[in-house]
Design a protein around this motif. Sequence first.
Motif, PDB file in Angstrom:
ATOM      1  N   VAL A   1       3.101  10.057   5.055  1.00 33.70           N
ATOM      2  CA  VAL A   1       1.762   9.564   4.749  1.00 33.70           C
ATOM      3  C   VAL A   1       1.116   9.106   6.049  1.00 33.70           C
TER       4      VAL A   1
ATOM      5  N   CYS B   1       5.499   3.335   0.567  1.00 33.75           N
ATOM      6  CA  CYS B   1       4.061   3.354   0.824  1.00 33.75           C
ATOM      7  C   CYS B   1       3.344   2.558  -0.256  1.00 33.75           C
ATOM      8  N   VAL B   2       2.346   1.794   0.156  1.00 29.77           N
ATOM      9  CA  VAL B   2       1.547   0.991  -0.774  1.00 29.77           C
ATOM     10  C   VAL B   2       0.802   1.896  -1.763  1.00 29.77           C
TER      11      VAL B   2
ATOM     12  N   TYR C   1       1.898   0.681   5.597  1.00 30.80           N
ATOM     13  CA  TYR C   1       0.575   0.503   6.216  1.00 30.80           C
ATOM     14  C   TYR C   1       0.419  -0.840   6.924  1.00 30.80           C
TER      15      TYR C   1
END
Length: 546
Positions: free
Chosen positions: A254, A302-303, A395
């Motif tokens: 990502v 990943c958020v 992130y």
Amino acid sequence: MTSEKAGQGDPRPRSSHRYTVAAATAGLAAACAGLATAQLTAAWVRPDAAPVTAVGGAVVDRTPVGLREWAVARFGTADKLVLTLGIVAVLVLLAAAAGILAVRRLPAGTAVVGAVGLLGALAAVSRPQATWRDALPSAVGTLTTAAVLYLLVRALRTPRPTGAHPTGAPPGGAWALDRRGFGRLVAATLAAAAGIGYAGRRLGAHGSAGATASRTGFALPPPDVPAPPVPPGANLPVPGISPFLTPNRDFYRVDTALVVPRVDAGTWQLRIHGEGVTRPLELDLPALLSRPLVEHDITLTCVSNPVGGPYAGNARWLGVRLADLLREAGVRPPSQGGPADQLVARSVDGMTIGTPVETVMDGREALLAVGMNGEPLPFAHGFPVRMVVPGLYGYVSACKWLRELRLTTFSAYDAYWVRRSWAQQAPVKTQSRIDTPRAGAAPAAGRVAVAGVAWAQHRGISRVEVRVDGGPWQEARLADADGVDTWRLWTWPWEATPGRHTLQVRATDGTGAVQTERSTPTVPDGATGLHTVTVRVRPGPAAPER
Ligand SMILES: Nc1nc2c(c(=O)[nH]1)N[C@H]1C(S)=C(S)[C@@H](COP(=O)(O)O)O[C@H]1N2
Ligand SMILES: [Mo]
């Protein structure tokens, strides 16, 4: 054939269907030529400045969070391909329109070309790290397109007397003759575009050849502090379950990069500076590697991962302890009176990622990683150096292609995603996922192994439970734990009865907190809720006679 009849009397049958197709073709061929010279120029300026990539990048930067989350959920990692194809489709339409306009009024067609080129140039210079030079590929591409469009349109418009074709082909009317000459011109344009585009690609590859060689030639040093071997019981022999360690080629990716940055390890540098830094550091790779190297297993999530989603992976990382480097630079965490509470990592492609200094320095294995599962980082995962911090979403912690660490405060600075409606701080939420059976599967009645993974990085997983059709929670069997910073595999034997059934899973972390059932979206700080999988159990196979 109406167009040929019209051609007999009028060498410019502008209203005919064929003429329109020819005009559109002229526009497309001119655009191909322009994109090719732009590509060649970008190979020299920088890959991100190629018009389609630049526009794509600018779109990514400006995509509203709702649309981005929709695209990620809908297309997954193919979202970048979908975006690029979308831009190309729009370009095809605009190029055809420019051609059709140009045969009627050349300035109008040229204006469309100029407007598109201007947009490409603006997009390119608006990207992080861009300079005015980033406008050059679009500028060169625009001039090429306009020039080629002019030539093709002139060829289309030039009346030729019947029978006067230079090849002496049988006269088929003025339009037929023009069409041939025009066809040749288009073919020549496309061939030239292909050649120039290919040269651009080769030159681009040549530009990153040093980076590729620096990775191939990079032998990972052995760890000074090796991780204990992964317990054999950390894996479970259930078909369809995730492996404990995710192979690099299967590791989710990502990022916002439409072109993966290829950094030359030989010229890589990291700068550590900012508030509370008493000894700023400027490190190259040998200097970084001269510090003690630590190996540690960390699950990265990943958020943007929806409940049950694929954006989680587990790897054995090799790197330098970030806290040690910060201490070397004179940094103290806020709890010891340090002025900076935010560490802002910046990548070569201008991404900024803000991490709490307190978390990085609280004793966990926050790393500047160079190795991933025994290999130098793959380019897509941040070669030569990236950050990984157990317990924080990517992130806010996992900057790839790292080039700068700056100490500041959360009140003074918002990093890239924070400016796009994500939370400033985001510890990983406890989550669990059913890997097998998959949604919509149709297992046979009888014993079915339900299995998956659960994570609560830096807190660990102490229990996983499964329930069927909203019934009582039943305890799953946990695979061996490798540590508190990695996910844990689990399995539960289900005596499945025929019909439609819903399976749900929940985890309890190492502090005893149970994963919440409440559903929340990924924005602003990570999704919650229970992974729910519906299957249709087939009647079991008839007992074998005998
Ligand atoms: N330079 C850069 N680093 C980045 C990102 C990015 O877009 N650019 N994305 C972050 C996000 S949102 C996540 S979840 C992780 C993903 O790391 P991976 O692609 O290696 O799995 O990288 C982080 N580091
Ligand atoms: Mo992410």
